[in-house]
Enzyme design. Structure first.
Site, PDB file in Angstrom:
ATOM      1  N   ARG A 119      39.194   9.069  31.386  1.00 20.96           N
ATOM      2  CA  ARG A 119      39.448   7.625  31.554  1.00 20.96           C
ATOM      3  C   ARG A 119      40.670   7.291  30.718  1.00 20.96           C
ATOM      4  O   ARG A 119      40.604   7.283  29.501  1.00 20.96           O
ATOM      5  CB  ARG A 119      38.222   6.830  31.098  1.00 20.96           C
ATOM      6  CG  ARG A 119      38.570   5.413  30.709  1.00 20.96           C
ATOM      7  CD  ARG A 119      37.389   4.545  30.456  1.00 20.96           C
ATOM      8  NE  ARG A 119      36.495   4.930  29.381  1.00 20.96           N
ATOM      9  CZ  ARG A 119      36.747   4.780  28.077  1.00 20.96           C
ATOM     10  NH1 ARG A 119      37.906   4.301  27.660  1.00 20.96           N
ATOM     11  NH2 ARG A 119      35.839   5.134  27.186  1.00 20.96           N
ATOM     12  N   TYR A 165      38.988   4.849  18.697  1.00 26.06           N
ATOM     13  CA  TYR A 165      38.138   6.055  18.687  1.00 26.06           C
ATOM     14  C   TYR A 165      38.799   7.294  19.285  1.00 26.06           C
ATOM     15  O   TYR A 165      38.162   8.329  19.383  1.00 26.06           O
ATOM     16  CB  TYR A 165      36.801   5.774  19.374  1.00 26.06           C
ATOM     17  CG  TYR A 165      36.890   5.233  20.795  1.00 26.06           C
ATOM     18  CD1 TYR A 165      37.052   6.082  21.885  1.00 26.06           C
ATOM     19  CD2 TYR A 165      36.813   3.859  21.032  1.00 26.06           C
ATOM     20  CE1 TYR A 165      37.119   5.591  23.178  1.00 26.06           C
ATOM     21  CE2 TYR A 165      36.879   3.351  22.321  1.00 26.06           C
ATOM     22  CZ  TYR A 165      37.037   4.223  23.394  1.00 26.06           C
ATOM     23  OH  TYR A 165      37.112   3.732  24.661  1.00 26.06           O
ATOM     24  N   HIS A 193      37.513   1.346  28.089  1.00 22.16           N
ATOM     25  CA  HIS A 193      36.214   1.385  28.773  1.00 22.16           C
ATOM     26  C   HIS A 193      36.084   0.177  29.706  1.00 22.16           C
ATOM     27  O   HIS A 193      35.765   0.303  30.880  1.00 22.16           O
ATOM     28  CB  HIS A 193      35.091   1.405  27.739  1.00 22.16           C
ATOM     29  CG  HIS A 193      33.737   1.199  28.351  1.00 22.16           C
ATOM     30  ND1 HIS A 193      33.130   2.170  29.120  1.00 22.16           N
ATOM     31  CD2 HIS A 193      32.899   0.141  28.330  1.00 22.16           C
ATOM     32  CE1 HIS A 193      31.960   1.705  29.540  1.00 22.16           C
ATOM     33  NE2 HIS A 193      31.801   0.480  29.076  1.00 22.16           N
TER      34      HIS A 193
HETATM   35  C1  LIG Z   1      20.647   1.191  30.513  1.00 26.93           C
HETATM   36  C2  LIG Z   1      21.940   0.798  29.848  1.00 26.93           C
HETATM   37  N1  LIG Z   1      22.139   1.086  28.551  1.00 26.93           N
HETATM   38  C3  LIG Z   1      23.304   0.742  27.952  1.00 26.93           C
HETATM   39  C4  LIG Z   1      24.278   0.083  28.660  1.00 26.93           C
HETATM   40  C5  LIG Z   1      25.600  -0.303  27.976  1.00 26.93           C
HETATM   41  N2  LIG Z   1      26.685   0.568  28.483  1.00 26.93           N
HETATM   42  C6  LIG Z   1      27.574   0.093  29.364  1.00 26.93           C
HETATM   43  S1  LIG Z   1      28.704   1.263  29.784  1.00 26.93           S
HETATM   44  C7  LIG Z   1      28.003   2.417  28.759  1.00 26.93           C
HETATM   45  C8  LIG Z   1      28.578   3.803  28.640  1.00 26.93           C
HETATM   46  C9  LIG Z   1      28.511   4.577  29.909  1.00 26.93           C
HETATM   47  O1  LIG Z   1      29.244   5.765  29.810  1.00 26.93           O
HETATM   48  P1  LIG Z   1      29.344   6.782  30.989  1.00 26.93           P
HETATM   49  O2  LIG Z   1      28.013   6.975  31.632  1.00 26.93           O
HETATM   50  O3  LIG Z   1      30.019   8.004  30.478  1.00 26.93           O
HETATM   51  O4  LIG Z   1      30.257   6.053  32.078  1.00 26.93           O
HETATM   52  P2  LIG Z   1      31.777   5.566  31.960  1.00 26.93           P
HETATM   53  O5  LIG Z   1      31.720   4.143  31.477  1.00 26.93           O
HETATM   54  O6  LIG Z   1      32.481   6.480  31.032  1.00 26.93           O
HETATM   55  O7  LIG Z   1      32.336   5.621  33.343  1.00 26.93           O
HETATM   56  C10 LIG Z   1      26.916   1.863  28.108  1.00 26.93           C
HETATM   57  C11 LIG Z   1      26.091   2.604  27.124  1.00 26.93           C
HETATM   58  C12 LIG Z   1      24.029  -0.217  30.023  1.00 26.93           C
HETATM   59  N3  LIG Z   1      24.944  -0.831  30.794  1.00 26.93           N
HETATM   60  N4  LIG Z   1      22.870   0.168  30.595  1.00 26.93           N
END
Ligand SMILES: Cc1ncc(C[n+]2csc(CCOP(=O)(O)OP(=O)(O)O)c2C)c(N)n1
Length: 380
Positions: free
Chosen positions: A274, A287, A278
């Site tokens: 990415r 980070y 985020h």
């Molecule tokens: C069940 C849940 N826990 C926490 C969150 C908060 N949250 C939003 S994005 C994220 C990280 C996700 O990372 P990843 O799965 O690697 O996907 P990326 O954003 O990198 O595409 C988190 C923890 C959420 N949306 N849903």
């Protein structure tokens, strides 16, 4: 320092092992062969994949800018992830079904969702966005990992409808689910994988390993390559160069065919990055280091296809037309965003279930009465 702010666990350029990636196009744009994947598309196919990626990037750039202008509440950038999204989604057939996340703008683009429908979602004005059945793509999941269970359930339905194993493109269907590296730590994902393996479900899990779950590096949960999770469920796993659109398309075609043939699920780990934040609420400089960003910039998915196109012939006319198309799309999106109608409060209740419940109707009446009171007061 808070552990999530440490950069020491991030995949530094020198330490990153690319040796087991399925790759058909090198970072500098040369075609290479791989024993487990084949791509034999035409020059036009290559131009079409390039177009999808360029327009996906444009949707993303516009979404980002619109958020910065206060027109959207939030935007999750997909910069750098165009190849995995476009390559895998182009392997889907019309009656296959995809379950994306909030970052999969390339998937929704390929499935024919008008990109302005995404803007409505991130403006907070849309209750849904589109009809999943019409486009063969569900609404993006924001709850991490939830879509894996939706996909497993849908694939269960495909199986019950006996829509696999006929060796008939018109009958057999497959399901694709997109998830991030962080989502692999979620219970829902493990449950979905377990069900998919146990019931030989026609589903492909596409992990977009973009190296970070917000500020947590992928290698934080143990340093085991995500593709190896497949072994534990007894399903095939493939690790592909997620910035190589040809390889992504090729491995996805094989995995989807396996699903349609009734041979069960596959897990694909697409190794990508990415490049942006985020979301628009995030500051990645807190980070990760610029060296890591530069490493991945040199592996840009669009630039490497462009290098191949430049080496194979002159495409000046098509590329100029694409530039104009991207500009027109940008203009259209900016205008469409400002024209998104304000949400209708009553709609919120009407869209909850196909058939509403008395409780919901009661709540609906109460809210509308409360709003009418406010309107009356304002008019006084
Ligand atoms: C069940 C849940 N826990 C926490 C969150 C908060 N949250 C939003 S994005 C994220 C990280 C996700 O990372 P990843 O799965 O690697 O996907 P990326 O954003 O990198 O595409 C988190 C923890 C959420 N949306 N849903």
């Amino acid at each position: 320092m808070h552990p999530s702010l440490s950069t020491t666990a991030s995949p530094a350029a020198a330490a990153f092992d690319e040796s087991d990636l399925v790759r058909l196009l090198t970072p500098d744009g040369r075609r290479v062969e791989h024993p487990d994947a084949a791509w034999s598309g035409s020059e036009d196919d290559l131009l079409a994949l390039h177009r999808d990626m360029v327009l996906t990037r444009r949707i993303d750039t516009e979404g980002y800018a619109l958020q910065r202008h206060g027109e959207l509440g939030l935007w999750p950038p997909s910069l750098g992830q165009e190849a995995v999204q476009v390559g895998t989604a182009r392997a889907l057939r019309p009656h296959d079904m995809a379950f994306p996340t909030y970052r999969d703008h390339g998937v929704t683009w390929v499935r024919g969702v008008p990109p302005e429908r995404l803007l409505g979602l991130y403006r907070g004005s849309e209750q849904g966005g589109w009809d999943p059945a019409e486009h063969g793509v569900a609404l993006p999941a924001i709850i991490i990992g939830a879509q894996t269970l939706h996909a497993a359930g849908y694939a269960m339905g495909v199986l019950m409808d006996e829509a696999v194993g006929h060796d008939d493109a018109a009958k057999d269907a497959a399901v694709a689910v997109y998830l991030g590296d962080g989502a692999t730590s979620q219970g829902d994902t493990l449950e979905a994988l377990s069900w998919a393996a146990s019931f030989t479900l026609p589903v492909v899990f596409v992990i977009e390993n973009n190296q970070y779950a917000i500020s947590t590096p992928t290698n934080r949960p143990g340093g085991v390559p995500l593709v190896r999770r497949a072994d534990g469920f007894g399903i095939p796993g493939v690790r592909v160069d997620g910035n190589d659109v040809l390889a992504c398309r090729a491995v996805m075609e094989t995995a989807l065919q396996r699903a349609r043939d009734g041979r069960g699920p596959t897990l694909i780990e697409a190794v990508t990055f990415r490049r942006g934040a985020h979301t628009t609420s995030d500051d990645p400089t807190r980070y990760r280091e610029s060296a890591e960003e530069e490493y991945w910039e040199a592996r840009d998915p669009i630039a490497r296809v462009r290098a191949l196109l430049d080496a194979t012939g002159s495409h000046a006319e098509a590329l100029a037309a694409l530039d104009a198309e991207a500009d027109a799309l940008g203009e259209h999106l900016r205008a469409a965003c400002r024209a998104v109608p304000d949400p209708d409060l009553a709609d919120l209740f009407d869209r909850m279930y196909v058939e509403s419940t008395p409780e919901l109707q009661e709540q609906r009446e109460a809210v509308l009465a409360w709003r009418a009171l406010g309107d009356e007061e304002a008019a006084r």
